[in-house]
Scaffold this motif. Structure first.
Motif, PDB file in Angstrom:
ATOM      1  N   ALA A   1       0.352  -1.091   0.115  1.00  0.00           N
ATOM      2  CA  ALA A   1       0.336  -0.028  -0.291  1.00  0.00           C
ATOM      3  C   ALA A   1       1.058   1.330   0.120  1.00  0.00           C
ATOM      4  O   ALA A   1       2.236   0.910   0.397  1.00  0.00           O
ATOM      5  CB  ALA A   1      -0.828  -0.010   1.206  1.00  0.00           C
TER       6      ALA A   1
ATOM      7  N   MET B   1       4.555   1.389  -8.323  1.00  0.00           N
ATOM      8  CA  MET B   1       3.282   0.956  -7.901  1.00  0.00           C
ATOM      9  C   MET B   1       2.390  -0.645  -8.534  1.00  0.00           C
ATOM     10  O   MET B   1       2.132  -1.688  -9.448  1.00  0.00           O
ATOM     11  CB  MET B   1       2.000   1.630  -7.843  1.00  0.00           C
TER      12      MET B   1
ATOM     13  N   TYR C   1      -2.678   3.314  -6.624  1.00  0.00           N
ATOM     14  CA  TYR C   1      -2.733   1.463  -6.478  1.00  0.00           C
ATOM     15  C   TYR C   1      -4.284   1.132  -6.645  1.00  0.00           C
ATOM     16  O   TYR C   1      -4.625   0.270  -7.036  1.00  0.00           O
ATOM     17  CB  TYR C   1      -3.150   1.903  -4.815  1.00  0.00           C
TER      18      TYR C   1
END
Ligand SMILES: NC(=O)c1ccc[n+]([C@@H]2O[C@H](COP(=O)([O-])OP(=O)(O)OC[C@H]3O[C@@H](n4cnc5c(N)ncnc54)[C@H](O)[C@@H]3O)[C@@H](O)[C@H]2O)c1
Length: 270
Positions: A89, A105, A150
């Protein structure tokens, strides 16, 4: 014993949902390759699970994923079911992010899912069949503050799953699980920071969930194992949301209980 003699390849298997899935597969007769960035923990998890091995790999690195797949085939004899679970995260306003952080990411979540699928699928195809589960998030489906990269990466995983399900069919099924708030190594530091204690933090994280709590990793593993198993023999390309009802909600209602009936009456009386 749905996984009798089956071999699981799980990335991110040293912790959380990946670890709980490995434990469930082993409890139902299987063995697992626990693949993770954190080799020491992967090996410790594997040592607790009969017949399992721990392997190091960064899922964003093609050579490392290929080597982990080859080591699994060499040491366990094949791969029948796969969970692409590794992830991290990272929150913030995109004005504060540079391309390297954004690309990391994407490389870990989307790239890691791609590489895991690319190298495990031929092994499953050569054995006549199998099942791959990918992991998205509720962030793939609804807006969440400070979660743009994300959410973008997780939405890409739902798209990858649908497209790859066609390519892998008919022998290999490919499905996705989109978890909501789940207590794991990823969220416990956040819970601790918000609540002062894990218990209080978990309670705060669960407060707006219709089921009034966060999930345990084992509750996600149960759905992953359903999709990995022949219980889900006619499912492919699906994304299953496991979020305690979090994403079915609209903003808080304008009407209190009873108010609506009163309004209807007053309209009739006019
Ligand atoms: N916990 C939640 O609330 C939640 C919600 C939605 C989605 N998810 C997703 O579930 C998956 C599992 O997360 P979790 O909650 O079990 O977290 P976790 O931190 O407990 O486990 C993740 C594991 O992945 C490993 N990992 C991270 N980056 C890696 C990399 N590049 N290569 C190999 N291994 C790597 C970590 O070392 C760790 O062992 C992640 O994809 C996460 O995004 C979690």
């Amino acid at each position: 014993m749905r996984f009798d003699n089956k071999i699981l390849f799980v990335t991110g298997g040293a912790s959380g949902i990946g670890r709980a899935t490995a434990a469930r597969v082993v409890a139902e007769g299987g063995r697992a390759a626990i693949v993770d960035l954190d080799l020491a923990t992967a090996q410790a998890v594997a040592a607790d699970l009969p017949g399992c091995i721990g392997l190091a790999a960064n899922v964003a690195d093609e050579a490392q994923v290929q080597a982990a797949v080859e080591a699994t085939v060499a040491q366990l004899g094949g791969i029948d079911v796969v969970l692409a679970c590794a992830g991290h995260a990272d929150f913030g306003l995109i004005s504060e992010w540079d391309s390297a952080r954004f690309n990391r990411m994407l490389e870990v979540h989307v790239g890691g899912t791609f590489l895991t699928a690319k190298y495990t699928n031929p092994v499953m195809q050569s054995r006549g069949g199998g099942s791959l589960v990918t992991i998205a998030s509720t962030a793939a489906l609804v807006g969440q503050k400070l979660n743009v990269p994300y959410g973008a990466a997780k939405a890409a995983i739902t798209g990858f799953t649908r497209q790859f399900a066609l390519e892998a069919a008919p022998a290999v099924r490919v499905n996705c699980v989109a978890p909501g708030r789940t207590q794991t190594g990823m969220t416990e530091p956040l819970m601790l920071a918000r609540g002062g204690s894990l218990e209080k933090g978990a309670e705060m994280f669960g407060a707006n969930v219709p089921l009034q709590r966060v999930a345990k990793a084992e509750e996600l593993a149960a759905v992953v194992c359903f999709l990995l198993s022949e219980d889900a023999s006619f499912m492919t390309g699906a994304t299953v949301v496991v979020d305690g009802g979090e994403t079915i909600q609209s903003p808080p209602p304008l009407l209190e209980p009873g108010t609506g009936a009163g309004l209807a009456r007053s309209v009739q009386e006019q």
